[in-house]
Design a protein around this motif. Structure first.
Motif, PDB file in Angstrom:
ATOM      1  N   GLU A  37       0.762  -1.482   0.033  1.00 23.36           N
ATOM      2  CA  GLU A  37      -0.042   0.016  -0.241  1.00 23.36           C
ATOM      3  C   GLU A  37       0.813   1.292  -0.053  1.00 23.36           C
ATOM      4  OE1 GLU A  37      -3.474   0.017  -0.388  1.00 23.36           O
ATOM      5  OE2 GLU A  37      -3.410  -2.059  -0.315  1.00 23.36           O
ATOM      6  N   ALA A  38       0.226   2.189  -0.318  1.00 22.74           N
ATOM      7  CA  ALA A  38       1.205   3.559  -0.440  1.00 22.74           C
ATOM      8  C   ALA A  38       1.499   3.975   1.127  1.00 22.74           C
ATOM      9  CB  ALA A  38       0.247   4.677  -0.807  1.00 22.74           C
ATOM     10  N   GLY A  39       3.022   4.169   1.056  1.00 24.67           N
ATOM     11  CA  GLY A  39       3.403   4.725   2.607  1.00 24.67           C
ATOM     12  C   GLY A  39       4.032   3.523   3.077  1.00 24.67           C
ATOM     13  N   CYS A  40       3.815   2.219   2.628  1.00 24.12           N
ATOM     14  CA  CYS A  40       4.503   1.080   3.289  1.00 24.12           C
ATOM     15  C   CYS A  40       5.925   1.087   2.828  1.00 24.12           C
ATOM     16  CB  CYS A  40       3.660  -0.140   2.666  1.00 24.12           C
ATOM     17  SG  CYS A  40       2.179  -0.489   3.341  1.00 24.12           S
ATOM     18  N   VAL A  41       6.700   0.288   4.037  1.00 29.94           N
ATOM     19  CA  VAL A  41       8.309   0.319   3.847  1.00 29.94           C
ATOM     20  C   VAL A  41       8.513  -0.907   3.045  1.00 29.94           C
ATOM     21  CG1 VAL A  41      10.131  -0.169   4.896  1.00 29.94           C
ATOM     22  CG2 VAL A  41       8.726   1.539   5.873  1.00 29.94           C
ATOM     23  N   ILE A  42       8.876  -1.053   1.915  1.00 30.33           N
ATOM     24  CA  ILE A  42       9.493  -2.227   1.134  1.00 30.33           C
ATOM     25  C   ILE A  42      10.931  -2.889   1.766  1.00 30.33           C
ATOM     26  CG2 ILE A  42      10.328  -2.864  -0.867  1.00 30.33           C
ATOM     27  CD1 ILE A  42       8.542  -0.742  -2.004  1.00 30.33           C
ATOM     28  N   ILE A  43      11.804  -1.875   2.047  1.00 33.18           N
ATOM     29  CA  ILE A  43      13.091  -2.167   2.681  1.00 33.18           C
ATOM     30  C   ILE A  43      13.321  -1.203   3.761  1.00 33.18           C
ATOM     31  CG2 ILE A  43      15.748  -2.363   2.401  1.00 33.18           C
ATOM     32  CD1 ILE A  43      15.101  -3.306  -0.547  1.00 33.18           C
ATOM     33  N   ILE A  56       7.153  -3.462 -10.990  1.00 37.39           N
ATOM     34  CA  ILE A  56       6.119  -3.851 -11.862  1.00 37.39           C
ATOM     35  C   ILE A  56       4.869  -3.263 -11.736  1.00 37.39           C
ATOM     36  CG2 ILE A  56       7.217  -5.941 -12.386  1.00 37.39           C
ATOM     37  CD1 ILE A  56       5.058  -7.421 -10.641  1.00 37.39           C
ATOM     38  N   LYS A  57       4.715  -2.337 -10.674  1.00 38.57           N
ATOM     39  CA  LYS A  57       3.434  -1.301 -10.777  1.00 38.57           C
ATOM     40  C   LYS A  57       3.764  -0.307  -9.607  1.00 38.57           C
ATOM     41  CE  LYS A  57      -1.504  -1.277  -9.942  1.00 38.57           C
ATOM     42  NZ  LYS A  57      -2.692  -2.168  -9.545  1.00 38.57           N
ATOM     43  N   GLY A  58       3.339   0.904  -9.918  1.00 40.28           N
ATOM     44  CA  GLY A  58       3.518   1.892  -9.043  1.00 40.28           C
ATOM     45  C   GLY A  58       4.864   2.634  -9.043  1.00 40.28           C
ATOM     46  N   THR A  59       4.880   3.498  -7.963  1.00 39.20           N
ATOM     47  CA  THR A  59       6.040   4.426  -7.916  1.00 39.20           C
ATOM     48  C   THR A  59       6.790   4.152  -6.569  1.00 39.20           C
ATOM     49  OG1 THR A  59       4.880   6.048  -9.256  1.00 39.20           O
ATOM     50  CG2 THR A  59       7.059   6.614  -7.785  1.00 39.20           C
ATOM     51  N   LEU A 102       5.556   4.916  -2.901  1.00 38.36           N
ATOM     52  CA  LEU A 102       4.738   6.293  -2.758  1.00 38.36           C
ATOM     53  C   LEU A 102       3.285   5.938  -3.114  1.00 38.36           C
ATOM     54  CD1 LEU A 102       7.404   8.774  -4.378  1.00 38.36           C
ATOM     55  CD2 LEU A 102       6.736   8.588  -1.923  1.00 38.36           C
ATOM     56  N   THR A 103       2.993   5.258  -4.016  1.00 35.26           N
ATOM     57  CA  THR A 103       1.581   4.745  -4.362  1.00 35.26           C
ATOM     58  C   THR A 103       1.460   3.240  -4.268  1.00 35.26           C
ATOM     59  OG1 THR A 103       2.387   4.404  -6.444  1.00 35.26           O
ATOM     60  CG2 THR A 103       1.867   6.566  -6.228  1.00 35.26           C
ATOM     61  N   PRO A 104       0.367   2.688  -4.177  1.00 35.61           N
ATOM     62  CA  PRO A 104       0.273   1.255  -4.272  1.00 35.61           C
ATOM     63  C   PRO A 104       1.023   0.718  -5.255  1.00 35.61           C
ATOM     64  CG  PRO A 104      -1.966   2.299  -4.335  1.00 35.61           C
ATOM     65  CD  PRO A 104      -0.992   3.355  -4.538  1.00 35.61           C
ATOM     66  N   ALA A 105       1.708  -0.366  -4.803  1.00 39.69           N
ATOM     67  CA  ALA A 105       2.962  -0.616  -5.757  1.00 39.69           C
ATOM     68  C   ALA A 105       3.207  -2.374  -5.442  1.00 39.69           C
ATOM     69  CB  ALA A 105       4.350  -0.228  -5.557  1.00 39.69           C
ATOM     70  N   THR A 106       3.487  -2.704  -6.696  1.00 29.71           N
ATOM     71  CA  THR A 106       3.864  -4.405  -6.936  1.00 29.71           C
ATOM     72  C   THR A 106       5.168  -4.462  -7.184  1.00 29.71           C
ATOM     73  OG1 THR A 106       1.783  -4.824  -7.743  1.00 29.71           O
ATOM     74  CG2 THR A 106       3.149  -6.601  -7.846  1.00 29.71           C
ATOM     75  N   VAL A 107       5.914  -5.409  -6.447  1.00 36.02           N
ATOM     76  CA  VAL A 107       7.461  -5.286  -6.421  1.00 36.02           C
ATOM     77  C   VAL A 107       7.584  -6.981  -6.764  1.00 36.02           C
ATOM     78  CG1 VAL A 107       9.617  -5.129  -5.589  1.00 36.02           C
ATOM     79  CG2 VAL A 107       7.917  -3.612  -5.478  1.00 36.02           C
ATOM     80  N   LEU A 108       8.707  -7.241  -7.841  1.00 35.94           N
ATOM     81  CA  LEU A 108       9.060  -8.648  -8.043  1.00 35.94           C
ATOM     82  C   LEU A 108      10.349  -8.714  -7.452  1.00 35.94           C
ATOM     83  CD1 LEU A 108       8.443 -11.451  -9.595  1.00 35.94           C
ATOM     84  CD2 LEU A 108      10.006 -10.561 -11.419  1.00 35.94           C
ATOM     85  N   PHE A 109      10.529  -9.663  -6.604  1.00 33.47           N
ATOM     86  CA  PHE A 109      12.094  -9.832  -6.173  1.00 33.47           C
ATOM     87  C   PHE A 109      12.767 -11.025  -6.620  1.00 33.47           C
ATOM     88  CE2 PHE A 109       9.830  -7.459  -2.736  1.00 33.47           C
ATOM     89  CZ  PHE A 109      10.811  -6.573  -2.369  1.00 33.47           C
ATOM     90  N   ILE A 110      14.056 -11.075  -6.768  1.00 36.49           N
ATOM     91  CA  ILE A 110      14.695 -12.116  -7.174  1.00 36.49           C
ATOM     92  C   ILE A 110      15.883 -12.371  -6.687  1.00 36.49           C
ATOM     93  CG2 ILE A 110      15.699 -13.331  -9.230  1.00 36.49           C
ATOM     94  CD1 ILE A 110      14.207 -11.345 -11.111  1.00 36.49           C
ATOM     95  N   SER A 111      16.218 -13.645  -5.938  1.00 37.21           N
ATOM     96  CA  SER A 111      17.538 -13.751  -5.246  1.00 37.21           C
ATOM     97  C   SER A 111      18.644 -13.482  -6.151  1.00 37.21           C
ATOM     98  CB  SER A 111      17.799 -15.205  -4.596  1.00 37.21           C
ATOM     99  OG  SER A 111      18.806 -15.383  -4.162  1.00 37.21           O
ATOM    100  N   VAL A 112      19.610 -12.768  -5.681  1.00 31.33           N
ATOM    101  CA  VAL A 112      20.805 -12.312  -6.527  1.00 31.33           C
ATOM    102  C   VAL A 112      21.739 -13.722  -6.730  1.00 31.33           C
ATOM    103  CG1 VAL A 112      22.406 -11.759  -4.825  1.00 31.33           C
ATOM    104  CG2 VAL A 112      22.752 -10.816  -7.042  1.00 31.33           C
TER     105      VAL A 112
END
Length: 219
Positions: A37-43, A56-59, A102-112
């Motif tokens: 959701e907007a405002g959520c911490v990703i890292i 893959i979606k959002g900012t 910053l906005t509702p966002a969708t993130v794809l994570f890949i193990s390095v």
């Protein structure tokens, strides 16, 4: 995941990988998708980083705060942009930055590790992935070098002009739109917001620039 393939084909990490191979490649890499959701911490600063993130979606926004609570914006990222790749490759135990939606966002994570290590099936795309990853890291270093050049300028006007010149170069035009509002631009340039607004008005009065909200023109 299939509905995101049209976005992922434009991601620099997957350049020169055939579209029809993307789905199989993502399965091999063991990707995971997370929505925010907007405002959520990703890292959060201090987190252990092992994954490369792809918007893959959002900012989203990458920020750094000092012990006094002063915030500096490192970057603002949109759809198909990549983040945390340098930290993951460097095996950084504690992230020095925080990443927020910053906005509702969708993130794809890949193990390095899944990117740089050839799997048991010896998939042919691993060599291309590693080459693309090196290019992404190199471009990120260039970006950070350019930002250091901006921040090293002594006056607010010099910082503004250096930043706007860079944006004009990127746009290939003297007329362009910047990705920041006034507060974000102040945080990006590490200057006081009121002082930034005054200097922008002064520069416009002197005929150096023209602007309306996020739209700028170098005169």
């Amino acid at each position: 995941m299939k509905r995101y393939l049209d976005i992922l084909k434009n991601v620099s990490l997957f350049r020169n990988i055939e579209f029809e191979n993307l789905a199989a490649m993502l399965s091999c890499l063991g990707t995971r998708k997370q929505e925010y959701e907007a405002g959520c911490v990703i890292i959060l600063a201090g987190d252990n980083i092992q994954d490369v993130g792809i918007v893959i979606k959002g900012t989203i926004q990458i920020i750094k705060e000092d012990i006094m609570g002063n915030r500096a914006i490192i970057a603002k990222l949109n759809e198909s942009d990549i983040f945390s790749e340098t930290l993951a490759c460097a095996n950084v135990e504690e992230s020095p930055v925080t990443v927020m939606a910053l906005t509702p966002a969708t993130v794809l994570f890949i193990s390095v590790k899944r990117i740089i290590t050839t799997c048991s099936s010896s998939c042919v795309f691993h060599t291309t992935l590693v080459s693309n990853l090196l290019k992404v890291i190199a471009k990120k270093n260039i970006y950070l070098t350019n930002k250091m050049n901006i921040l090293s300028q002594r006056t607010i006007r010099e910082k503004i002009l250096t930043y706007l010149t860079t944006q004009a170069d990127n746009a290939g035009s003297l007329i362009f739109t910047i990705p920041f509002n006034r507060g974000e631009l102040a945080d990006f340039l590490s200057v006081d917001r009121s002082a930034l607004s005054r200097e922008l008005a002064n520069m416009q009065a002197l005929g150096l620039i023209d602007y309306h909200k996020n739209d700028f023109k170098l005169l």
